[in-house]
Scaffold this motif. Sequence first.
Motif, PDB file in Angstrom:
ATOM      1  N   THR A 238      23.852   9.537  44.078  1.00  0.00           N
ATOM      2  CA  THR A 238      24.907   8.778  45.672  1.00  0.00           C
ATOM      3  C   THR A 238      26.409   9.404  44.612  1.00  0.00           C
ATOM      4  O   THR A 238      27.141   9.420  45.527  1.00  0.00           O
TER       5      THR A 238
ATOM      6  N   ALA B 291      26.036  15.790  45.229  1.00  0.00           N
ATOM      7  CA  ALA B 291      26.390  16.395  46.451  1.00  0.00           C
ATOM      8  C   ALA B 291      26.280  18.116  46.525  1.00  0.00           C
ATOM      9  O   ALA B 291      27.315  18.721  44.553  1.00  0.00           O
TER      10      ALA B 291
ATOM     11  N   ASP C 233      20.919  15.779  58.102  1.00  0.00           N
ATOM     12  CA  ASP C 233      22.532  14.963  58.423  1.00  0.00           C
ATOM     13  C   ASP C 233      23.306  16.012  58.605  1.00  0.00           C
ATOM     14  O   ASP C 233      23.089  16.795  57.284  1.00  0.00           O
TER      15      ASP C 233
ATOM     16  N   GLU D  90      29.946  18.616  51.095  1.00  0.00           N
ATOM     17  CA  GLU D  90      29.328  17.692  51.297  1.00  0.00           C
ATOM     18  C   GLU D  90      28.663  16.257  51.617  1.00  0.00           C
ATOM     19  O   GLU D  90      28.612  15.291  51.968  1.00  0.00           O
ATOM     20  N   ARG D  91      27.316  16.807  51.390  1.00  0.00           N
ATOM     21  CA  ARG D  91      26.381  16.589  51.467  1.00  0.00           C
ATOM     22  C   ARG D  91      25.342  16.683  50.293  1.00  0.00           C
ATOM     23  O   ARG D  91      25.139  16.545  49.334  1.00  0.00           O
ATOM     24  N   LEU D  92      25.758  14.578  50.621  1.00  0.00           N
ATOM     25  CA  LEU D  92      25.444  13.666  48.692  1.00  0.00           C
ATOM     26  C   LEU D  92      23.510  13.909  49.234  1.00  0.00           C
ATOM     27  O   LEU D  92      23.011  14.433  49.608  1.00  0.00           O
TER      28      LEU D  92
ATOM     29  N   SER E 177      21.646  11.637  47.916  1.00  0.00           N
ATOM     30  CA  SER E 177      21.194  10.783  48.853  1.00  0.00           C
ATOM     31  C   SER E 177      21.301  10.862  50.302  1.00  0.00           C
ATOM     32  O   SER E 177      20.260   9.867  51.254  1.00  0.00           O
ATOM     33  N   ASP E 178      21.995  11.121  50.911  1.00  0.00           N
ATOM     34  CA  ASP E 178      22.453  11.568  52.659  1.00  0.00           C
ATOM     35  C   ASP E 178      19.992  11.788  52.999  1.00  0.00           C
ATOM     36  O   ASP E 178      19.979  12.518  52.402  1.00  0.00           O
TER      37      ASP E 178
END
Length: 64
Positions: free
Chosen positions: A49, A52, A64, A55-57, A59-60
């Motif tokens: 978390t 990244a 997404d 913008e993509r973590l 944990s995503d």
Amino acid sequence: MPIIQVTLVEGRAEEKIQQFIRQVARVASETLDAPIHTVRVMVTEVPPTRFAVGERLKSDPPGD
């Protein structure tokens, strides 16, 4: 004295990380002609978390 800092996303087995540290130290010692006792390796683990790419973590959920 080589000082090597590595940041990893949490989730790997402790044995794997310890093996990695030892191998990094050996390679640094051999490559840099530095006595092994002078090589420092530090691993910092961060939760998914807090990591990244853009913008993509980490944990995503996928897609997404």
